[in-house]
Design an enzyme around this catalytic site. Structure first.
Site, short mmCIF file in Angstrom:
data_model
loop_
_atom_site.label_atom_id
_atom_site.label_comp_id
_atom_site.label_asym_id
_atom_site.label_seq_id
_atom_site.Cartn_x
_atom_site.Cartn_y
_atom_site.Cartn_z
CG ASP A 1 -13.29 -2.81 11.38
OD1 ASP A 1 -12.41 -3.32 12.21
OD2 ASP A 1 -13.09 -3.43 10.16
CG HIS B 1 19.01 -26.41 15.02
ND1 HIS B 1 19.26 -25.05 14.12
CD2 HIS B 1 19.75 -27.17 14.41
CE1 HIS B 1 20.16 -25.68 13.26
NE2 HIS B 1 20.53 -26.79 13.26
CB ALA C 1 -10.49 -10.04 12.40
CB SER D 1 -15.38 -0.98 8.46
OG SER D 1 -14.36 -2.02 8.17
CD GLU E 1 -24.53 -10.13 9.66
OE1 GLU E 1 -23.64 -9.66 10.42
OE2 GLU E 1 -24.84 -9.71 8.48
CE LYS E 2 -25.88 -4.54 6.59
NZ LYS E 2 -24.74 -5.43 6.06
#
Ligand code: NAI
Length: 468
Positions: free
Chosen positions: A315, A447, A323, A148, A36-37
């Site tokens: 994405d 209910h 997600a 994205s 992950e950047k």
């Protein structure tokens, strides 16, 4: 340079598609790295998407309730004031807690978090770049979950001050007097709602002749009427040509369906016209990973790309940019890799707009059922006839169910109303289990609850509702 480590799986991207896949894969016994950047894990959803927007929606709805609704309950508030900085701070804390949670889960499950930008090579090795350093990693399988980014419009330069995308809109330093939202989709209506509740004059410009185009038309129209009643203005069939930032805000040049040009002004413009898949910088072309006709990574029904052993989810591939869809796909891939039967049922993926009231849907819209030539019955049950909704003072909206006329099987469910996001779960399950409307109608619902509206709508498709 020889590859450093051999993993069973390298996941690219730590958004909902990637991080969930990485954790599940590790739980299934695979040796996993997730590249992950960003330092903060969780991707768009946790950092600049679903989670911060829901924090702001919650805060702003409480403010709106204090302003407009609490007096009906006998709660008197003297001078109401807003501390936007506090609300933003709370949002950041929510984000921090959840992104920290992913880091904790990575550690707990022994997923290696590698900071850097990943590029896939034709031999399925992955080059990771961080601060001019390069590392080559090797894995049996690679999963691309690169997500994205917001689409930018030509003629509208995002400066995150006057012209913002969703990221900028999540961090405005003050409530703008006026806001033009370009795009009447999920982001535009959710973030538009936040600032409308805080007192901005909000105008939504939508290119098509309806908001949230994928939504059941009848539901969409009723939804628009409710938002309009709350003060949100709409200009449909409106094309945006250009926006210029001046001393007094932003000037937006638009054109209506007849080609008539006009100019609108606002302090802030939010551009929310959709998102595009993040495919650049991954080395896809060189590695021989093909894109589809719309620029998304092409995959087969097992999420396999055109390069053996490389998969893609979320994405960056076809389907709704949601997600939970990405999470399901990520799990399906790693379960298959671990020898299980990973599968995603695309007929049973809910979608939710987190406005107030909320809109939640699963399955087919009435238009889609007609298009498919299926003989159907549809029934709408209003919240004005649901005791819990009356007690809450939240009577707007309805539950609309669509069933096959011959088999009674539930085809689609659409809820416009309070807490629709929570209520849709039973209808997702109904679609997953191929339930009939009668199955739902015969199920005992507590209910008084809002979900009695679901039971009554299902009764409406059969022997008839009881309370209207
Ligand atoms: P969207 O696809 O939901 O809506 C974009 C809207 O902009 C459409 O109605 C489109 O017709 C309109 N549009 C496109 N070009 C335009 C133009 N030039 N002028 C005026 N209108 C124009 O995209 P959005 O809202 O940006 O969200 C991006 C993605 O993020 C979506 O695919 C959505 O699935 C996801 N998302 C989901 C959320 C949720 O599940 N609650 C919340 C936020 C985002």
């Amino acid at each position: 340079m020889a590859p450093e480590v051999t993993y069973d799986l390298i996941v690219i991207g730590a958004g909902p598609g990637g991080y969930v896949a990485a954790i599940r894969a590790a739980q299934l016994g695979l040796k996993v790295a997730c590249i992950e950047k960003e330092r903060s894990l969780g991707g768009t959803c946790l950092n600049v998407g679903c989670i911060p927007s829901k924090a702001l929606l919650e805060s702003s709805e409480l403010y709106a309730q204090a302003k407009d609704k609490l007096k009906d309950h006998g709660v008197q508030i003297g001078q109401l004031s807003l501390d936007l900085a506090k609300c933003m701070e709370r949002k950041d804390q929510v984000v921090g807690q959840l992104t920290g949670g992913v880091a904790f889960l990575f550690k707990k499950n022994k997923v290696d978090h590698i900071l850097g930008t990943a590029q896939v090579n034709a031999d399925r090795s992955v080059t990771v770049r961080q601060n001019k350093e390069e590392t080559l990693l090797k894995a049996k399988n690679v999963l691309i979950a690169s997500g994205s980014s917001p689409i930018e419009l030509p003629g509208l330069k995002i400066d995150q001050k006057s012209i913002v995308d969703s990221t900028g809109a999540l961090a405005l330093p003050k409530v703008p007097k006026s806001m033009i939202v370009i795009g009447g989709g999920y982001i535009g209506l959710e973030l538009g709602s936040v600032y409308l509740r805080y007192g901005s004059q909000v105008t939504v410009l939508e290119a098509l002749d309806r908001i949230v185009p994928a939504m059941d038309l009848e539901v969409g129209k009723a939804f628009q009427r409710i938002l309009h009643k709350q003060g949100m203005n709409f200009q449909l069939s409106t094309k945006v040509k250009k926006a210029t930032v001046g001393k007094d805000g932003v000037e937006v040049e638009v054109e209506d369906a007849a080609g008539k040009a006009s100019t609108l002004n606002a302090e802030v413009v939010l551009v929310a016209v959709g998102r595009r898949p993040n495919t650049s910088g991954l080395g896809l072309d060189k590695a021989g990973i093909k894109l589809d006709e719309r620029g998304r990574i092409a995959v087969n029904s097992h999420f396999q790309t055109s390069l053996a052993g490389v998969y893609a989810v979320g994405d960056v591939i076809a389907g709704p940019m949601l997600a939970h869809k990405a999470m399901e796909e990520g799990v399906a891939v790693v379960e298959s890799l671990a020898g299980q039967a990973g599968h995603v049922n695309y007929d049973a993926i809910p979608s939710v707009v987190y406005t107030w009231p909320e809109v939640a849907s699963v399955g087919l819209t009435e238009e889609q059922v007609k298009e498919k030539g299926i003989e159907y019955r549809a029934f709408k049950y209003p919240f004005t006839a649901v005791p819990k909704a009356i007690a809450m003072g939240e009577k707007e909206g309805f539950v609309k169910l669509i069933a096959d006329k011959k088999t009674d099987r539930l085809l689609g469910a659409h809820i416009l109303g309070p807490r629709a996001s929570d209520m849709i779960a039973e209808l997702v399950l109904a679609i997953e289990f191929k339930a009939s409307a009668e199955d739902i109608a015969r199920t005992c619902h507590a209910h008084p609850t809002l979900s009695e509206g679901v039971k009554e709508a299902a009764l409406g498709l059969g022997s008839g509702p009881i309370h209207i």
